[in-house]
Design an enzyme around this catalytic site. Structure first.
Site, PDB file in Angstrom:
ATOM      1  N   ALA A  14      65.667  56.819  44.655  1.00  0.00           N
ATOM      2  CA  ALA A  14      66.043  56.195  45.935  1.00  0.00           C
ATOM      3  C   ALA A  14      65.980  57.197  47.085  1.00  0.00           C
ATOM      4  CB  ALA A  14      67.459  55.610  45.839  1.00  0.00           C
ATOM      5  N   GLY A  90      68.931  65.413  42.247  1.00  0.00           N
ATOM      6  CA  GLY A  90      69.755  66.609  42.108  1.00  0.00           C
ATOM      7  C   GLY A  90      70.821  66.624  43.169  1.00  0.00           C
ATOM      8  N   ARG A  99      76.478  79.154  46.731  1.00  0.00           N
ATOM      9  CA  ARG A  99      75.325  78.993  45.831  1.00  0.00           C
ATOM     10  C   ARG A  99      75.763  78.602  44.424  1.00  0.00           C
ATOM     11  NH1 ARG A  99      70.534  83.298  45.150  1.00  0.00           N
ATOM     12  NH2 ARG A  99      70.898  82.898  43.036  1.00  0.00           N
ATOM     13  N   GLN A 113      70.891  65.235  31.571  1.00  0.00           N
ATOM     14  CA  GLN A 113      69.588  64.557  31.561  1.00  0.00           C
ATOM     15  C   GLN A 113      68.685  65.142  30.469  1.00  0.00           C
ATOM     16  OE1 GLN A 113      68.305  64.205  35.689  1.00  0.00           O
ATOM     17  NE2 GLN A 113      69.971  62.779  36.136  1.00  0.00           N
ATOM     18  N   ASN A 132      65.481  71.187  43.491  1.00  0.00           N
ATOM     19  CA  ASN A 132      65.845  72.603  43.623  1.00  0.00           C
ATOM     20  C   ASN A 132      67.217  72.917  43.052  1.00  0.00           C
ATOM     21  OD1 ASN A 132      63.556  73.738  44.850  1.00  0.00           O
ATOM     22  ND2 ASN A 132      64.080  72.702  46.775  1.00  0.00           N
ATOM     23  N   ASP A 160      53.544  74.664  46.977  1.00  0.00           N
ATOM     24  CA  ASP A 160      53.306  75.981  47.573  1.00  0.00           C
ATOM     25  C   ASP A 160      51.827  76.355  47.446  1.00  0.00           C
ATOM     26  OD1 ASP A 160      56.303  76.518  47.808  1.00  0.00           O
ATOM     27  OD2 ASP A 160      56.078  76.192  45.667  1.00  0.00           O
ATOM     28  N   ARG A 163      49.993  74.429  49.956  1.00  0.00           N
ATOM     29  CA  ARG A 163      50.254  75.001  51.288  1.00  0.00           C
ATOM     30  C   ARG A 163      49.377  76.229  51.518  1.00  0.00           C
ATOM     31  NH1 ARG A 163      56.853  74.446  50.664  1.00  0.00           N
ATOM     32  NH2 ARG A 163      57.050  72.477  51.786  1.00  0.00           N
ATOM     33  N   HIS A 188      60.024  79.004  43.169  1.00  0.00           N
ATOM     34  CA  HIS A 188      59.832  78.104  44.318  1.00  0.00           C
ATOM     35  C   HIS A 188      60.963  78.397  45.314  1.00  0.00           C
ATOM     36  CE1 HIS A 188      59.082  74.718  46.887  1.00  0.00           C
ATOM     37  NE2 HIS A 188      60.321  74.311  46.716  1.00  0.00           N
TER      38      HIS A 188
HETATM   39  N1  NAD Z   1      59.773  71.927  44.199  1.00  0.00           N
HETATM   40  C1  NAD Z   1      59.379  71.543  45.404  1.00  0.00           C
HETATM   41  O1  NAD Z   1      58.259  71.863  45.830  1.00  0.00           O
HETATM   42  C2  NAD Z   1      60.276  70.726  46.295  1.00  0.00           C
HETATM   43  C3  NAD Z   1      59.800  70.292  47.533  1.00  0.00           C
HETATM   44  C4  NAD Z   1      60.613  69.502  48.325  1.00  0.00           C
HETATM   45  C5  NAD Z   1      61.892  69.164  47.895  1.00  0.00           C
HETATM   46  N2  NAD Z   1      62.344  69.615  46.712  1.00  0.00           N
HETATM   47  C6  NAD Z   1      63.659  69.239  46.184  1.00  0.00           C
HETATM   48  O2  NAD Z   1      63.559  67.929  45.633  1.00  0.00           O
HETATM   49  C7  NAD Z   1      64.843  67.323  45.610  1.00  0.00           C
HETATM   50  C8  NAD Z   1      64.815  65.914  46.178  1.00  0.00           C
HETATM   51  O3  NAD Z   1      64.480  65.938  47.534  1.00  0.00           O
HETATM   52  P1  NAD Z   1      64.636  64.621  48.427  1.00  0.00           P
HETATM   53  O4  NAD Z   1      64.207  65.013  49.791  1.00  0.00           O
HETATM   54  O5  NAD Z   1      63.992  63.462  47.755  1.00  0.00           O
HETATM   55  O6  NAD Z   1      66.216  64.464  48.404  1.00  0.00           O
HETATM   56  P2  NAD Z   1      67.066  63.146  48.672  1.00  0.00           P
HETATM   57  O7  NAD Z   1      68.462  63.620  48.893  1.00  0.00           O
HETATM   58  O8  NAD Z   1      66.417  62.284  49.682  1.00  0.00           O
HETATM   59  O9  NAD Z   1      67.000  62.374  47.267  1.00  0.00           O
HETATM   60  C9  NAD Z   1      67.609  62.872  46.120  1.00  0.00           C
HETATM   61  C10 NAD Z   1      68.036  61.661  45.306  1.00  0.00           C
HETATM   62  O10 NAD Z   1      68.569  62.150  44.086  1.00  0.00           O
HETATM   63  C11 NAD Z   1      69.657  61.302  43.764  1.00  0.00           C
HETATM   64  N3  NAD Z   1      70.506  61.958  42.779  1.00  0.00           N
HETATM   65  C12 NAD Z   1      71.531  62.823  42.953  1.00  0.00           C
HETATM   66  N4  NAD Z   1      72.077  63.154  41.782  1.00  0.00           N
HETATM   67  C13 NAD Z   1      71.393  62.472  40.837  1.00  0.00           C
HETATM   68  C14 NAD Z   1      71.507  62.387  39.439  1.00  0.00           C
HETATM   69  N5  NAD Z   1      72.450  63.057  38.780  1.00  0.00           N
HETATM   70  N6  NAD Z   1      70.645  61.590  38.777  1.00  0.00           N
HETATM   71  C15 NAD Z   1      69.704  60.901  39.439  1.00  0.00           C
HETATM   72  N7  NAD Z   1      69.558  60.922  40.770  1.00  0.00           N
HETATM   73  C16 NAD Z   1      70.393  61.704  41.457  1.00  0.00           C
HETATM   74  C17 NAD Z   1      70.341  61.042  45.110  1.00  0.00           C
HETATM   75  O11 NAD Z   1      71.203  59.922  45.069  1.00  0.00           O
HETATM   76  C18 NAD Z   1      69.124  60.819  45.984  1.00  0.00           C
HETATM   77  O12 NAD Z   1      68.725  59.459  46.013  1.00  0.00           O
HETATM   78  C19 NAD Z   1      65.758  68.293  46.376  1.00  0.00           C
HETATM   79  O13 NAD Z   1      66.440  69.098  45.430  1.00  0.00           O
HETATM   80  C20 NAD Z   1      64.779  69.122  47.179  1.00  0.00           C
HETATM   81  O14 NAD Z   1      65.329  70.381  47.529  1.00  0.00           O
HETATM   82  C21 NAD Z   1      61.559  70.391  45.896  1.00  0.00           C
HETATM   83  O1  LMR Z   2      64.311  71.579  50.085  1.00  0.00           O
HETATM   84  C1  LMR Z   2      63.951  72.704  50.485  1.00  0.00           C
HETATM   85  O2  LMR Z   2      64.733  73.660  50.651  1.00  0.00           O
HETATM   86  C2  LMR Z   2      62.504  72.951  50.790  1.00  0.00           C
HETATM   87  C3  LMR Z   2      61.579  72.432  49.740  1.00  0.00           C
HETATM   88  O3  LMR Z   2      61.809  73.023  48.506  1.00  0.00           O
HETATM   89  C4  LMR Z   2      60.159  72.690  50.189  1.00  0.00           C
HETATM   90  O4  LMR Z   2      59.528  73.622  49.682  1.00  0.00           O
HETATM   91  O5  LMR Z   2      59.693  71.967  51.080  1.00  0.00           O
END
Ligand code: NAD
Ligand code: LMR
Length: 332
Positions: A14, A90, A99, A113, A132, A160, A163, A188
């Site tokens: 969601a 997450g 942190r 999970q 993350n 990355d 990018r 990351h």
């Molecule tokens: N690795 C990458 O390259 C990268 C890039 C961008 C974002 N991210 C990470 O991805 C994650 C998601 O980003 P987003 O923008 O979609 O965030 P978001 O907050 O829009 O969505 C996260 C969703 O996870 C749900 N959630 C929370 N705890 C949960 C659980 N225990 N089980 C299932 N669902 C759960 C929340 O309710 C929410 O709907 C973040 O941790 C963000 O930092 C990683």
């Molecule tokens: O959610 C963030 O901190 C940044 C994300 O991991 C990204 O690389 O765009």
């Protein structure tokens, strides 16, 4: 004969990455235009209504390849029978949180999970962790699901990688599809090392090394690296939200190449379990250059690492070792 549907789990479905990712999966971007899919979407109870809205939209979009949608807040239902699991859900860092507090929340999510996936996913389920801290969440998942082979657990550094391709393409004014073999080493996070030492560009007179074409070592060792390292933060500053469409698209690239294979002569970056290659400590989930064949990744071997690169590989490994220690302290 029509293919059997593949079941793909998206956790955090969601959220904003989930919202960009599920239509890409349903359209065949990940597994191809002839592969039916069944989407399993998991979120937490406060997001249940929004999750149901995403399900309604998937139905409304009438995707021909989409053979079913499960939208649930029950982790066992979500994980049952899945062939691919994309872990986007997450706990985000909130104001005033240390942190360690964020790590502790995510360790407990990934622990539960992991056991649901271990018990209920299909045999040989491939797992991609996006949320993350992605590398360390993947490591916890691996620790807490010992029967899932380590070759089946990965984290996303393809964003990355993409990018870095994008920055080189802009700098040289060449199509991004003509640039290849950049490498993201490590975490990351802002300690990642985007490395173009072995990258090439397709030109009318054959493939040419990126360092030769850019011909600006100061830029390659300075601004290029920091731009890629800081790109996530730059997107947050610009959008007031973290990257979503590029994260979703890169997650699709990651799974597609893992399952269907990387093109001949091309490698990609994936966060995978270190076996000690390139003197990276074994037992970290670390981003390496990999090629994929028959659904399995293999770390590219034998690339030369100069002194500048060595320091950067070690620095990001140190950060990952510290994260690992912190995460393990939350586990016990
Ligand atoms: N690795 C990458 O390259 C990268 C890039 C961008 C974002 N991210 C990470 O991805 C994650 C998601 O980003 P987003 O923008 O979609 O965030 P978001 O907050 O829009 O969505 C996260 C969703 O996870 C749900 N959630 C929370 N705890 C949960 C659980 N225990 N089980 C299932 N669902 C759960 C929340 O309710 C929410 O709907 C973040 O941790 C963000 O930092 C990683
Ligand atoms: O959610 C963030 O901190 C940044 C994300 O991991 C990204 O690389 O765009």
């Amino acid at each position: 004969m029509a293919k059997e549907p593949v079941r793909i789990l998206v956790t955090g479905a969601a959220g904003q990455i989930g919202y960009a990712l599920v239509p890409m999966i349903a359209r065949g971007v990940v597994l191809g235009p002839d592969q039916p899919v069944i989407l399993h979407m998991l979120d937490i109870p406060p997001a249940a209504e929004a999750l149901n809205g995403v399900k309604m939209e998937l139905v409304d979009a009438a995707f021909p390849l989409l053979k079913g949608v499960i939208a649930t807040t029950d982790v066992v239902e979500a994980c049952t029978g899945v062939n691919i699991a994309i872990m986007v859900g997450g706990f985000p860092r909130k104001e005033g949180m240390e942190r360690k507090d964020v790590m502790s929340k995510n360790v407990s999510i990934y622990k539960s999970q992991a056991s649901a996936l271990e018990k209920h996913a299909a045999a040989n389920c491939k797992v991609l962790v996006v949320a993350n801290p992605a590398n360390t969440n993947a490591l916890i998942l691996k620790e807490c699901a010992p029967s899932i082979p380590e070759k089946n657990i990965s984290c996303l550094t393809r964003l990355d990688h993409n990018r870095a391709l994008g920055q080189i393409s802009e700098r040289l004014n060449v199509p991004v599809c003509d640039v290849k073999n950049v490498i993201i080493w490590g975490n990351h996070s802002s300690t990642q090392y985007p490395d173009v030492s072995h990258a090439t560009v397709k030109t009318p007179s054959g493939e040419k090394p990126v360092p030769e074409l850019v011909a600006d070592d100061a830029w390659l060792k300075g601004e290029f690296i920091t731009t890629v390292q800081q790109r996530g933060a730059a997107i947050i500053k610009a959008r007031k939200l973290s990257s979503a469409l590029s994260a979703a698209s890169s997650a699709c690239d990651h799974i597609r190449d893992w399952v269907l294979g990387t093109p001949e002569g091309t490698w990609v970056s994936m966060g995978v379990y270190s076996d000690g290659s390139y003197n990276v400590p074994a037992g970290l989930i670390y981003s390496f250059p990999v090629t994929c064949r028959n659904g399995e990744w293999k770390i590219v071997q034998g690339l030369s690492i100069d002194e500048f690169s060595r320091k950067k590989l070690d620095l990001t490994a140190e950060e990952l070792s510290e994260e690992k220690t912190l995460a393990y302290s939350c586990l016990t």
